[in-house]
Design a protein around this motif. Structure first.
Motif, PDB file in Angstrom:
ATOM      1  N   GLN A 140      -3.027  -4.217  24.439  1.00 29.77           N
ATOM      2  CA  GLN A 140      -1.739  -3.507  24.560  1.00 29.77           C
ATOM      3  C   GLN A 140      -1.348  -2.806  23.180  1.00 29.77           C
ATOM      4  O   GLN A 140      -1.662  -3.195  22.210  1.00 29.77           O
ATOM      5  CB  GLN A 140      -0.677  -4.607  24.948  1.00 29.77           C
ATOM      6  N   ARG A 141      -0.887  -1.519  23.586  1.00 25.44           N
ATOM      7  CA  ARG A 141      -0.401  -0.974  21.910  1.00 25.44           C
ATOM      8  C   ARG A 141       0.912  -0.917  22.043  1.00 25.44           C
ATOM      9  O   ARG A 141       1.803  -0.659  22.854  1.00 25.44           O
ATOM     10  CB  ARG A 141      -0.942   0.473  22.240  1.00 25.44           C
ATOM     11  N   ASP A 142       1.517  -1.257  20.916  1.00 32.10           N
ATOM     12  CA  ASP A 142       2.846  -1.427  20.617  1.00 32.10           C
ATOM     13  C   ASP A 142       3.281  -0.226  20.281  1.00 32.10           C
ATOM     14  O   ASP A 142       2.928   0.874  20.221  1.00 32.10           O
ATOM     15  CB  ASP A 142       3.235  -2.630  19.520  1.00 32.10           C
ATOM     16  N   SER A 143       4.833  -0.135  19.875  1.00 33.84           N
ATOM     17  CA  SER A 143       5.628   1.015  19.619  1.00 33.84           C
ATOM     18  C   SER A 143       4.975   1.578  18.270  1.00 33.84           C
ATOM     19  O   SER A 143       5.179   3.047  18.288  1.00 33.84           O
ATOM     20  CB  SER A 143       6.939   0.952  19.611  1.00 33.84           C
TER      21      SER A 143
ATOM     22  N   ARG B  80       0.576 -14.357  18.075  1.00 30.88           N
ATOM     23  CA  ARG B  80       1.978 -14.174  18.474  1.00 30.88           C
ATOM     24  C   ARG B  80       2.248 -14.310  19.917  1.00 30.88           C
ATOM     25  O   ARG B  80       1.163 -13.921  20.694  1.00 30.88           O
ATOM     26  CB  ARG B  80       2.400 -12.818  17.820  1.00 30.88           C
ATOM     27  N   LYS B  81       3.359 -14.669  20.304  1.00 34.39           N
ATOM     28  CA  LYS B  81       3.674 -14.801  21.612  1.00 34.39           C
ATOM     29  C   LYS B  81       3.501 -13.593  22.545  1.00 34.39           C
ATOM     30  O   LYS B  81       3.145 -13.707  23.916  1.00 34.39           O
ATOM     31  CB  LYS B  81       5.084 -15.301  21.661  1.00 34.39           C
ATOM     32  N   SER B  82       3.668 -12.709  22.002  1.00 29.59           N
ATOM     33  CA  SER B  82       3.768 -11.214  22.439  1.00 29.59           C
ATOM     34  C   SER B  82       3.021 -10.032  21.589  1.00 29.59           C
ATOM     35  O   SER B  82       2.818 -10.351  20.417  1.00 29.59           O
ATOM     36  CB  SER B  82       5.171 -10.471  23.137  1.00 29.59           C
ATOM     37  N   ALA B  83       2.810  -8.932  22.162  1.00 30.68           N
ATOM     38  CA  ALA B  83       2.125  -7.800  21.089  1.00 30.68           C
ATOM     39  C   ALA B  83       2.957  -7.144  20.294  1.00 30.68           C
ATOM     40  O   ALA B  83       3.440  -5.888  20.585  1.00 30.68           O
ATOM     41  CB  ALA B  83       1.396  -6.955  22.614  1.00 30.68           C
TER      42      ALA B  83
END
Length: 402
Positions: free
Chosen positions: A376-379, A351-354
């Protein structure tokens, strides 16, 4: 009559406590045993209570093994009613059971771009105008037919549908198998314990395959291969023959015990988070943290269930990073160096971002090795890895360090 009212009042209080409170030991012993009926299903829900306990079994008499907060979403893969008729749902990540009285069912509607081929496994498969079994039928396919899927969409029941490249419509991927990719399965060798009350053994890695036997809760089996179906569910091949859904099993073997050095801060998102002596939910509790507490993580380690744990800089122990969110401004993991991972999913989107809502820029197949240069950890607490190639980000839950 007065005694009956008192007992009824106690039971009502216990029902209310299911959303977030614990049960005193003296009262927990009087909670009736859970009913035996269960239903296999798959759909997403959103938590409506301010705090909702995850319990080890069906009923408020079982121990609390975690918690969810209002707005959290999760997948329910099994329903079961307790002796009072209250419906409980088993979480798709295997953490335990939650009371569905404090959740609302989410509808489908969002589609994700994909590009792969499937083969029909059902005798006849309807093509529908939209991703719903109530949509009008525009045609049909026969067993063995192959076609290209260009989009996926999950309906309100949790069923994944595939959009045909031909433009004819949508088909339920429950009755198809992936045909692209070099490997259908990956060789493994470990012991798993059945967590469902009854688990079907199927002829192949699909819930539409013929049932060849059953296993009971607590049965231990040896898994010699893993394979993902078209819905992304991972199946395990039994040494004795046949396949079982690993969503209803827990790995009995201990984890690798290998940890990687990191240096970053996290904020606790759960109401209360146990600190444990080692990176395991069965390890002794040495303390706890409260929602909003910020701590520094100096090492990471995955347990046998694939859950990532973080070692506290204070030396107090380890915490499950499922209940934490990254707070450092860089968005990266602070890992001391780049590393290589092997893809464990049959097909994994880049994917384009995390974020799992970000645009798909490509995909990787099971067994491929890639280099990760940032995390990177998402929400939702999911850890993503940035590819060295620059193609984008991948969900690290579907990979293992090489």
């Amino acid at each position: 009559m007065k005694r009956s009212r008192v007992i009824a009042g106690v039971l009502a209080a216990l029902l209310l406590l299911g959303a977030g409170g614990g049960i005193p030991a003296a009262l927990a012993a009087e909670v009736p045993a859970a009913a035996s009926h269960s239903t296999s299903t798959s759909y997403r829900v959103e938590v409506t209570a301010s705090s909702l306990n995850i319990r080890k079994g069906v009923g408020t008499g079982y121990s609390v093994v975690g918690s969810l907060k209002r707005g959290d979403t999760c997948v329910i893969v099994e329903e079961r009613a307790d002796s009072r008729g209250v419906s409980w749902g088993y979480l798709g990540d295997g953490r335990g059971w939650i009371s569905l009285s404090y959740c609302r069912k989410l509808s489908g509607g969002e589609s994700t771009e994909v590009n792969y081929t499937v083969e029909v496994t059902a005798g006849s498969l309807n093509i529908r105008k939209s991703a719903s079994r109530t949509a009008s039928i525009t045609g049909w396919l026969s067993k063995g037919d192959k076609m290209t899927i260009t989009a996926e969409q999950v309906d309100s029941r949790g069923v994944t549908w595939g959009k045909l490249k031909s433009g004819a419509g949508w088909v339920s991927l429950d009755y198809c198998r992936r045909t692209d990719g070099s490997d259908d399965s990956t060789s493994v060798n470990y012991t798993a314990t059945v967590t469902a009350y009854s688990l079907n053994i199927r002829q192949s890695a699909s819930k539409s395959a013929a049932v060849t036997g059953t296993l009971s809760k607590g049965d231990k089996v040896t898994i010699v291969a893993e394979q993902s179906d078209s819905r992304g569910v991972i199946w395990g091949k039994l040494k004795s023959g046949g396949w079982v859904s690993l969503a209803y099993c827990s790995k009995s073997d201990s984890g690798s015990g290998e940890s990687s050095t990191v240096n970053y801060t996290v904020r606790v998102t759960a109401g209360s988070l146990n600190i444990r002596k080692s990176a395991s939910r069965t390890a002794a509790v040495t303390g706890w943290l409260s929602r909003g507490d910020v701590v520094t993580i100096v090492a990471e380690q995955k347990d046998s269930r694939g859950v990532t744990w973080g070692k506290l800089k204070s030396g107090a122990g380890w915490v499950s990073l499922e209940y934490c969110s990254r707070t450092d401004s860089s968005g990266g993991s602070g890992s001391s160096s780049e590393y290589t991972v092997t893809i464990t999913a049959f097909s994994l989107n880049i994917r384009k971002s995390a974020s799992n809502t970000s645009t798909v820029t490509g995909w990787l197949s099971r067994g491929e090795k890639v280099t990760i240069v940032d995390e990177q950890r998402d929400s939702r607490g999911v850890t993503w890895g940035k590819l060295k190639s620059g193609a984008g980000w991948i969900n690290l839950d579907y990979s293992r360090k090489s």
